[in-house]
Scaffold this active site. Structure first.
Site, PDB file in Angstrom:
ATOM      1  N   ASP A 187      48.066  32.330  50.077  1.00  0.00           N
ATOM      2  CA  ASP A 187      47.899  33.528  50.925  1.00  0.00           C
ATOM      3  C   ASP A 187      48.870  33.735  51.805  1.00  0.00           C
ATOM      4  O   ASP A 187      48.932  34.861  52.520  1.00  0.00           O
ATOM      5  CB  ASP A 187      46.578  33.865  51.346  1.00  0.00           C
ATOM      6  CG  ASP A 187      45.338  34.130  50.259  1.00  0.00           C
ATOM      7  OD1 ASP A 187      45.846  34.329  49.081  1.00  0.00           O
ATOM      8  OD2 ASP A 187      44.171  33.556  50.664  1.00  0.00           O
ATOM      9  N   SER A 190      45.972  40.232  40.659  1.00  0.00           N
ATOM     10  CA  SER A 190      47.032  39.765  40.889  1.00  0.00           C
ATOM     11  C   SER A 190      48.124  40.032  40.106  1.00  0.00           C
ATOM     12  O   SER A 190      48.050  39.855  38.650  1.00  0.00           O
ATOM     13  CB  SER A 190      47.119  38.187  40.682  1.00  0.00           C
ATOM     14  OG  SER A 190      48.279  37.266  40.408  1.00  0.00           O
TER      15      SER A 190
END
Length: 575
Positions: A79, A127
């Site tokens: 992240d 994603s």
């Protein structure tokens, strides 16, 4: 640090807290007391039906780090944006968990792997990377956005909002939810996000005390692997939301790097590998990013759109002859190089995987034997997939590769090894298992490991045993011919335009192609075949195909050149 304890900043989700407590435990093992500070991020505040942006789970914790509210930030490494604030640095990584992606299905579901999901199944993910790679493999699935924390997504799955999820194995494992994993996806098919499975420990760059303390808990192998993946991501021009995957693995003094690019629609999907000394990791990352950029440009310049399906681009001007369409039957993860070479040769590649290859999973027979490589006089690999299988197992069990001598049946196996920096010590005069079993220089009592696929027979092992060798015959991978996911690809390819040739790389690709055609009620025996090696040509001929050309080498450039030359000659001969 007013209380004398290291203040660790973390999100408040269940997974984030589990990871922050791992950081706590690491510091406290070094005698350093800690405390947790929960910080709400933009990613936590977003609605569960909205996608998160770059740095959404990181920025608020970084602000707390900069203004002194916390001393350390605990992040999921995947992240963390690549463009870090110069005032901050990632000082350490904890030992990495499983970096792979996981397929999760509803409790009691019969389909337990991606290949077995019925056509039209809904698969939820937030994603773009997972979306692109899964679409490249299974364009017949309905991939849709599905957001939220792990527990939220699992609840929505079990409530029937979707048929399956793609999540990170590491998160499920750390939450004690490993039993929900139906399949751990092969990184060769779905490369993980750079840094996935690693916990990054971020501090202020000028905090000399924390620099020293963080160094004491740093896992050096994870640190180098994750930073190499992040460098590959940066060199590729991407960020943590880009459809780019990477996985670096430390093997002795070497680093092996897998990288991949895709698009959310599954198009322009390419893969590449590098392996070399650990001190050249940065160079390898940049070189691989450059190579994949070129490969994607070649695919974009061709009419190959979504993997294996033609684009709807406008037809070329009338003065330009149409490109000959060549079907490629290799597994999806192994088709990119050949597809790019065919494009460069002026042909139109159409990828329809006739087989799927699954490497023996972790902790199986292959891993056990890979851990004993130094006990063998010879390691024999009978195919390129066998080479990839034993190398993957060696990476998993951290085995040195230099101890045994390596033997291969043919050039494709040899090329797969030499690309990874391994010296091939023996290749028989003829590319056949019988020739290798007869010619391999062994003495009675020599220990030999033979790595083969499940469809290959045991002749190599039997022949070596007859000569007195002590042989371990191990199945390194399993091939599934005619995967159901390729049926709509083949139908679309045939309906789009005439197929001018098909490339067969093995007897199993011939059988898979024939079975796919039969399942779709198509007679494609009139499509001429370009075959790699005489054994494949024999299998294609027995199946009724006319042999257009036979390539003596598995080189993608050579195959493309031979196919282009043979098709051009055929055009000149046609009335």
């Amino acid at each position: 640090m007013k209380l004398g304890r290291i203040a660790i900043g973390s999100r408040g989700s269940a997974l984030a807290l589990v990871q922050a407590r791992l950081v706590q435990a690491a510091f406290e093992r070094e005698g350093r007391p800690t405390r947790l500070v929960i910080i709400e991020t933009d990613g936590d505040r977003r609605h569960t039906d909205t996608a998160w942006g770059e740095g959404a789970f990181v920025a608020a914790i970084e602000e707390a780090l900069l203004d002194g509210r916390v001393d350390v930030a605990a992040h999921s490494a995947k992240d963390v944006p690549t463009n870090l604030d110069a005032r901050l640095r990632i000082a350490a990584y904890l030992p990495r968990a499983d970096p792979r992606d996981a397929l999760v299905v509803r409790l009691g579901a019969s389909a337990r792997c991606l290949a077995d999901l019925p056509t039209g199944s809904r698969v939820g993910t937030d994603s773009p990377r997972r979306t692109g790679y899964v679409r490249a493999l299974r364009p017949d699935l309905d991939i849709h956005p599905l957001h939220g924390n792990v527990d939220t997504r699992l609840r929505r799955l079990d409530d029937g909002e979707t048929d399956a999820l793609i999540l990170a194995c590491a998160g499920l494992d750390r939450l004690g939810l490993h039993e929900r994993i139906a399949e751990r996806l092969d990184p060769e098919l779905v490369p993980p996000a750079p840094g996935q499975g690693a916990i990054a420990i971020q501090i202020r760059s000028d905090d000399a005390r924390l620099v020293s303390l963080a160094a004491a808990i740093d896992d050096v192998r994870t640190h180098q692997a994750a930073e190499t993946e992040r460098l590959f991501l940066t060199a590729s021009g991407g960020g943590c939301r880009s459809p780019i995957g990477a996985l670096a693995t430390i093997v002795g003094d070497d680093l092996a790097l897998l990288g991949g690019h895709t698009e959310p629609d599954g198009s322009h999907t390419v893969f590449g590998h590098r392996r070399g000394p650990r001190n050249s990791a940065a160079t390898m990352a940049r070189d691989l990013a450059t190579q994949l950029g070129r490969d994607r440009s070649r695919l974009a310049a061709s009419s190959l759109g979504v993997l294996g399906r033609p684009t709807t681009a406008a037809a070329p001007p009338a003065a330009t002859p149409p490109r000959a369409r060549v079907l490629v039957g290799r597994p999806a993860a192994q088709s990119g190089e050949l597809a790019a070479a065919l494009t460069q040769a002026g042909l139109e590649p159409v990828v329809v995987p006739a087989i799927e290859v699954a490497i023996d999973p972790p902790h199986g027979a292959l891993d056990r034997h890979a851990g004993l490589l130094d006990s063998y006089r010879w390691v024999v690999v009978t195919s390129a997939n066998g080479a990839r299988a034993i190398l993957k197992a060696a990476e998993r069990v951290l085995t040195e590769l230099a101890a045994p001598s390596w033997a291969v049946v043919g050039a494709a196996s040899g090329a797969a090894l030499t690309r990874e920096g391994i010296t091939v010590h023996f290749q028989p005069s003829r590319a056949s298992g019988r020739a290798l079993a007869t010619e391999l220089p062994i003495q009675p009592g020599d220990r030999v490991l033979v790595v083969r696929g499940d469809l290959a027979d045991g002749r190599v092992a039997a022949g070596l045993r007859e000569r007195g060798a002590i042989v371990d015959d191990v199945i390194g991978y399993r091939s599934r011919e005619a995967p159901a996911s390729s049926r709509p690809l083949l139908r679309a390819a045939v309906e789009a335009a005439k197929l001018d040739a098909v490339v067969f790389s093995s007897g199993s690709t011939v059988r898979g192609f024939v079975a796919l055609a039969h399942a779709e009620a198509l007679d494609l025996s009139s499509v001429p075949a370009v075959c790699i090696g005489p054994e494949t040509a024999k299998a294609a001929s027995l199946a009724g195909f006319r042999i257009l050309a036979v390539a003596s080498t598995p080189s993608a450039t050579a195959i493309a050149s031979i196919a282009a030359g043979a098709l051009a000659a055929q055009t000149r001969e046609d009335p």
